[in-house]
Design an enzyme around this catalytic site. Sequence first.
Site, PDB file in Angstrom:
ATOM      1  N   LEU A 146       0.865  -1.171   0.000  1.00 49.49           N
ATOM      2  CA  LEU A 146       0.000   0.000   0.000  1.00 49.49           C
ATOM      3  C   LEU A 146       0.904   1.224   0.000  1.00 49.49           C
ATOM      4  O   LEU A 146       1.973   1.214   0.616  1.00 49.49           O
ATOM      5  CB  LEU A 146      -0.899   0.046   1.245  1.00 49.49           C
ATOM      6  CG  LEU A 146      -1.995  -1.019   1.393  1.00 49.49           C
ATOM      7  CD1 LEU A 146      -2.706  -0.844   2.733  1.00 49.49           C
ATOM      8  CD2 LEU A 146      -2.999  -0.945   0.248  1.00 49.49           C
ATOM      9  N   ASP A 147       0.476   2.287  -0.673  1.00 47.76           N
ATOM     10  CA  ASP A 147       1.240   3.525  -0.617  1.00 47.76           C
ATOM     11  C   ASP A 147       1.343   3.993   0.831  1.00 47.76           C
ATOM     12  O   ASP A 147       0.459   3.718   1.653  1.00 47.76           O
ATOM     13  CB  ASP A 147       0.553   4.626  -1.432  1.00 47.76           C
ATOM     14  CG  ASP A 147       0.583   4.358  -2.927  1.00 47.76           C
ATOM     15  OD1 ASP A 147       1.391   3.517  -3.354  1.00 47.76           O
ATOM     16  OD2 ASP A 147      -0.203   4.995  -3.656  1.00 47.76           O
ATOM     17  N   ARG A 148       2.386   4.731   1.113  1.00 52.76           N
ATOM     18  CA  ARG A 148       2.617   5.223   2.476  1.00 52.76           C
ATOM     19  C   ARG A 148       1.414   5.979   3.038  1.00 52.76           C
ATOM     20  O   ARG A 148       1.032   5.793   4.190  1.00 52.76           O
ATOM     21  CB  ARG A 148       3.854   6.109   2.501  1.00 52.76           C
ATOM     22  CG  ARG A 148       4.206   6.660   3.880  1.00 52.76           C
ATOM     23  CD  ARG A 148       5.465   7.512   3.816  1.00 52.76           C
ATOM     24  NE  ARG A 148       5.828   8.035   5.125  1.00 52.76           N
ATOM     25  CZ  ARG A 148       6.873   8.816   5.347  1.00 52.76           C
ATOM     26  NH1 ARG A 148       7.669   9.161   4.338  1.00 52.76           N
ATOM     27  NH2 ARG A 148       7.131   9.258   6.557  1.00 52.76           N
ATOM     28  N   THR A 150      -1.715   5.790   2.030  1.00 53.55           N
ATOM     29  CA  THR A 150      -2.962   5.038   1.931  1.00 53.55           C
ATOM     30  C   THR A 150      -3.119   4.163   3.170  1.00 53.55           C
ATOM     31  O   THR A 150      -2.177   3.487   3.580  1.00 53.55           O
ATOM     32  CB  THR A 150      -2.969   4.149   0.668  1.00 53.55           C
ATOM     33  OG1 THR A 150      -2.808   4.967  -0.486  1.00 53.55           O
ATOM     34  CG2 THR A 150      -4.268   3.373   0.546  1.00 53.55           C
ATOM     35  N   ARG A 252      -4.920   6.618  -7.814  1.00 52.28           N
ATOM     36  CA  ARG A 252      -4.684   8.056  -7.708  1.00 52.28           C
ATOM     37  C   ARG A 252      -4.556   8.693  -9.094  1.00 52.28           C
ATOM     38  O   ARG A 252      -5.097   9.775  -9.352  1.00 52.28           O
ATOM     39  CB  ARG A 252      -3.445   8.308  -6.850  1.00 52.28           C
ATOM     40  CG  ARG A 252      -3.600   7.789  -5.435  1.00 52.28           C
ATOM     41  CD  ARG A 252      -2.274   7.644  -4.700  1.00 52.28           C
ATOM     42  NE  ARG A 252      -1.621   8.935  -4.482  1.00 52.28           N
ATOM     43  CZ  ARG A 252      -0.456   9.063  -3.850  1.00 52.28           C
ATOM     44  NH1 ARG A 252       0.169   7.978  -3.384  1.00 52.28           N
ATOM     45  NH2 ARG A 252       0.069  10.253  -3.685  1.00 52.28           N
TER      46      ARG A 252
END
Length: 337
Positions: A146-148, A150, A252
Site C-alpha cells: 500500500l502507498d505510504r 494510503t 490516484r
Amino acid sequence: MATIQFREVTGEEDGMRLDRWFKEHYPGLSFGQLQKLMRTGQVRVDGKRVKTNARLQKAQQVRIPPLATDEKSESNAPKRAMPRVDDRDEDFLKSILLYEDKDIFVFNKPAGLAVQAGSGLTRHVDGMLESLTDKYGQKPRLVHRLDRDTSGVLVVARRRSIATALTKAFRERTTQKTYWALVRGVPKPKQARVSTYLAKYQAEDGDRMRVAKHGDNGAQHALTHYAVVDQVGQKMAWVTFKPVTGRTHQLRVHAAYMETPIIGDPKYFNVENWEFPGGIQKKLHLHARRIRIPHPNGGVLDVTAPLPPHMQQTWNLLGFDVTQYDPDIEEELGNED
C-alpha cells in the site's frame, strides 16, 4: 574432506527459486560462483541440469558439490546484521490487527506508515514484522503493498509457503480489492471503468506515474472499476474503486485522469485555486476498505478495515453513512493486462 551432498526441498521451500535457496543455505557462495557451478553441471536438481531461476518443488533432491559446502564458503559469508527490534513493535502491530490464523496476519495499516524501507525511512511495517518472527526463525512476509499515505487492509503471510500462494493469487487476479476515496467533483458516468496505460517518470518529489500510450517505454495496462456511493452536490463524492491490475499509484492517477482527483493527494491533485474545505484534514483520502482472497488452506479470506480517523472525521462532517452498501459493479473484472 568435503563430499557431494544431496538435500531435499522441504514443503516450506516449495516454489522457491534455486538461487534464493542457495542464498539461504549457503550464504558464502556468491551468485557468480553458483552460475559457474550451474554451467558445469555440478549443481543439479533430481539429476537434471537447471537454471538459477528454476522453481523448486517439494521433495526434489538438490545436488551440492564440495565447493558449495566447504568451510571456506561458510566462513567467508557476510555476517548478517541482526535487525534492531523495538519492544513496542509487537504491541503496535497487535493493536492494528484485524485478523490472524496460523498462516496469515491482516493489519489495518495507518495512513503515513510506510510498508517497506525507503529513502530517509526508519520505521516501516516490514521492519516491524521482525518482532513477530516465530520460534523457527521465520519472519512474516509481505505479499502486497500500500502507498505510504494510503490506509487500510494489508495482508501478511506468516511463512514462505503461504506467501507463495498468496502472491500467486494477486498475480493471477483472483483477489478482489475494494478502496474508498473522497474525490473532488463527481465522476461521469457514476459507474464505469477506466482503462489506460501507465508509465513511471521522475519528478522533483520522486517517482510519479503518468497516463501513457500503448507501446511507450515502460507503459503497462491499468484497469479500474469504480462507482459513486454518495456525493455533496457536485463538489465532492465518495467513490468506491475496484482495481483489476495493481500498478503503482493506479487509483490516484485514474482519479486525476477522470478530472476528479482524490482529496489530499500531494502528487496528483491538479485543480488550481481550489480551497480546501474547512474541517477536512489535508491528508490523502484513500483507504483500502476490503479484501477477498482465496485462503491457501481453502475457502475465502474476507476482511474489512474501518476508516482511519481523518476519513471518519470527513465522513461525519459530510453526512456520509459508512453502513451504506457498496454499489455492485456488475461489469465483469475480466483478465485484461
